[in-house]
Design an enzyme around this catalytic site. Sequence first.
Site, mmCIF file in Angstrom:
data_model
loop_
_atom_site.group_PDB
_atom_site.id
_atom_site.type_symbol
_atom_site.label_atom_id
_atom_site.label_comp_id
_atom_site.label_asym_id
_atom_site.label_seq_id
_atom_site.Cartn_x
_atom_site.Cartn_y
_atom_site.Cartn_z
ATOM 1 C CG ASP A 13 47.017 78.393 19.076
ATOM 2 O OD1 ASP A 13 46.207 77.507 18.793
ATOM 3 O OD2 ASP A 13 48.043 78.606 18.401
ATOM 4 C CG HIS A 205 52.078 80.592 16.330
ATOM 5 N ND1 HIS A 205 51.284 81.240 17.256
ATOM 6 C CD2 HIS A 205 51.464 79.409 16.086
ATOM 7 C CE1 HIS A 205 50.236 80.475 17.552
ATOM 8 N NE2 HIS A 205 50.310 79.362 16.848
ATOM 9 C CG HIS A 207 51.204 74.459 16.873
ATOM 10 N ND1 HIS A 207 50.163 74.241 17.743
ATOM 11 C CD2 HIS A 207 51.003 75.690 16.354
ATOM 12 C CE1 HIS A 207 49.352 75.295 17.738
ATOM 13 N NE2 HIS A 207 49.833 76.190 16.897
ATOM 14 C CB CYS A 238 44.245 75.349 14.342
ATOM 15 S SG CYS A 238 42.986 76.037 13.270
ATOM 16 C CG ASN A 247 50.647 76.995 20.554
ATOM 17 O OD1 ASN A 247 49.505 76.571 20.640
ATOM 18 N ND2 ASN A 247 50.979 77.976 19.746
HETATM 19 N N1 COA Z 1 32.553 87.547 15.041
HETATM 20 C C1 COA Z 1 31.310 87.088 15.298
HETATM 21 N N2 COA Z 1 30.425 86.760 14.355
HETATM 22 C C2 COA Z 1 30.804 86.926 13.069
HETATM 23 C C3 COA Z 1 32.075 87.393 12.732
HETATM 24 C C4 COA Z 1 32.974 87.706 13.762
HETATM 25 N N3 COA Z 1 34.197 88.153 13.526
HETATM 26 N N4 COA Z 1 32.141 87.435 11.387
HETATM 27 C C5 COA Z 1 30.975 87.011 10.895
HETATM 28 N N5 COA Z 1 30.168 86.709 11.921
HETATM 29 C C6 COA Z 1 28.781 86.211 11.858
HETATM 30 C C7 COA Z 1 27.926 86.979 10.877
HETATM 31 O O1 COA Z 1 27.393 88.118 11.484
HETATM 32 C C8 COA Z 1 26.855 85.959 10.542
HETATM 33 O O2 COA Z 1 25.957 85.862 11.623
HETATM 34 P P1 COA Z 1 24.427 85.424 11.418
HETATM 35 O O3 COA Z 1 24.461 84.040 10.858
HETATM 36 O O4 COA Z 1 23.872 85.516 12.790
HETATM 37 O O5 COA Z 1 23.904 86.443 10.459
HETATM 38 C C9 COA Z 1 27.628 84.664 10.503
HETATM 39 O O6 COA Z 1 28.785 84.876 11.326
HETATM 40 C C10 COA Z 1 28.066 84.285 9.104
HETATM 41 O O7 COA Z 1 28.747 85.372 8.526
HETATM 42 P P2 COA Z 1 29.701 85.206 7.275
HETATM 43 O O8 COA Z 1 30.346 86.524 6.987
HETATM 44 O O9 COA Z 1 28.947 84.534 6.148
HETATM 45 O O10 COA Z 1 30.804 84.274 7.886
HETATM 46 P P3 COA Z 1 31.182 82.799 7.519
HETATM 47 O O11 COA Z 1 30.115 81.849 7.882
HETATM 48 O O12 COA Z 1 31.706 82.780 6.141
HETATM 49 O O13 COA Z 1 32.395 82.589 8.567
HETATM 50 C C11 COA Z 1 34.178 83.538 9.857
HETATM 51 C C12 COA Z 1 33.540 83.393 8.496
HETATM 52 C C13 COA Z 1 35.531 84.181 9.640
HETATM 53 C C14 COA Z 1 33.312 84.429 10.728
HETATM 54 C C15 COA Z 1 34.294 82.140 10.525
HETATM 55 O O14 COA Z 1 34.827 81.236 9.600
HETATM 56 C C16 COA Z 1 35.161 82.157 11.761
HETATM 57 O O15 COA Z 1 34.805 82.747 12.762
HETATM 58 N N6 COA Z 1 36.308 81.503 11.751
HETATM 59 C C17 COA Z 1 37.168 81.474 12.912
HETATM 60 C C18 COA Z 1 38.357 80.684 12.639
HETATM 61 C C19 COA Z 1 39.229 80.554 13.840
HETATM 62 O O16 COA Z 1 39.048 81.129 14.885
HETATM 63 N N7 COA Z 1 40.254 79.734 13.660
HETATM 64 C C20 COA Z 1 41.200 79.446 14.687
HETATM 65 C C21 COA Z 1 42.228 80.500 14.835
HETATM 66 S S1 COA Z 1 43.315 80.660 13.487
HETATM 67 ZN ZN ZN Z 2 48.694 78.048 16.630
#
Ligand code: COA
Ligand code: ZN
Length: 303
Positions: A13, A205, A207, A238, A247
Amino acid sequence: MEHIHITDVAPRDGLQNQPVHLDAQAKLQLAQLLAKAGVRSIEATSFVSPKAVPQMADAAELLPLLRHALPDLRTSVLVPNLKGLERAHAAGATEIAVVLSATETMNRKNINMGLDQATEVSEQTLAEAHKLGLRTRAYVAVAFDCPFEGETPLDEVLRLAHRMHRAGAGEIVIADTIGSASPGMVKQRMGALAEAIALDRLSIHLHDTRGMAVANAWAALEVGIRRFDASVGGIGGCPFAPGAAGNVATEDLVLMAERSGFATGISLDGLLDTVDFAQQQLQRPLGGRAITWLRRQREKKNS
Ligand code: COA
Ligand code: ZN
């Protein structure tokens, strides 16, 4: 003395939102300093899309380094979906956390899924993780207010916490993602949750956006919560929740808890060393509300 359990989430985080990106070696050093300070549990990184959070792109490199150097440290990693679980498992994860937000919009902004889909994906991810023998945590994010939808209905938080409980999450982490809670709200919400879910499976958790995080932690202690997330130096936030500040600082939480008769097993001196290191790496002043006083005490002791 009664013990409270603190998970330091600074490596995830804390670092996910920093303009300066640390490399895996620096992240390893941060975790080593935390472990040396007596922290027994960290959230190490997240297996998310590197496009969404470039600061966590090195998760598969970092986790094996951590597991090797610090085998006794609990290292949870955040996974948003099955692909994240697969990557985490391949990198040797022993504990994962899923992240479910309690509103439609926050789920869309954070993980590009609606609330129903995010709930189902979280349940599937927990089930798969349990099959693999992993420990699990489940965040219920924006459990007080949502930056897009305003106050989150308590019933919704209870409903989702129940679903995560039924899905077998080892720990259900109620998150004040934008730091808008007050001690009264914490008492009411955590009190209601504690009636439904075993206390040792509930965690909070917080902040510190409005300067209430320590007071909120105290309110949680008063209703029996003994598991807390915190971040050394108070770093955190975030990237997908506008207005979220850092946090609750681990050093503030430890000071408050120890002064109030709870044991944390964590050394304030060790935390100060960790803040110094993080500050030098991130190139800006860090620390919670007590940092100036804590530094002064250390100087006095050393002089
Ligand atoms: N790790 C790495 N890559 C990932 C993944 C993961 N967990 N999940 C999906 N991907 C990749 C897919 O393989 C795809 O890759 P490509 O474009 O090379 O083919 C691409 O991401 C898109 O996949 P998709 O399933 O359509 O994902 P999305 O674009 O709808 O995004 C998340 C969804 C969940 C992957 C994305 O929103 C994300 O990583 N969010 C993180 C949020 C975060 O960390 N927030 C802070 C903490 S709460
Ligand atoms: Zn947090």
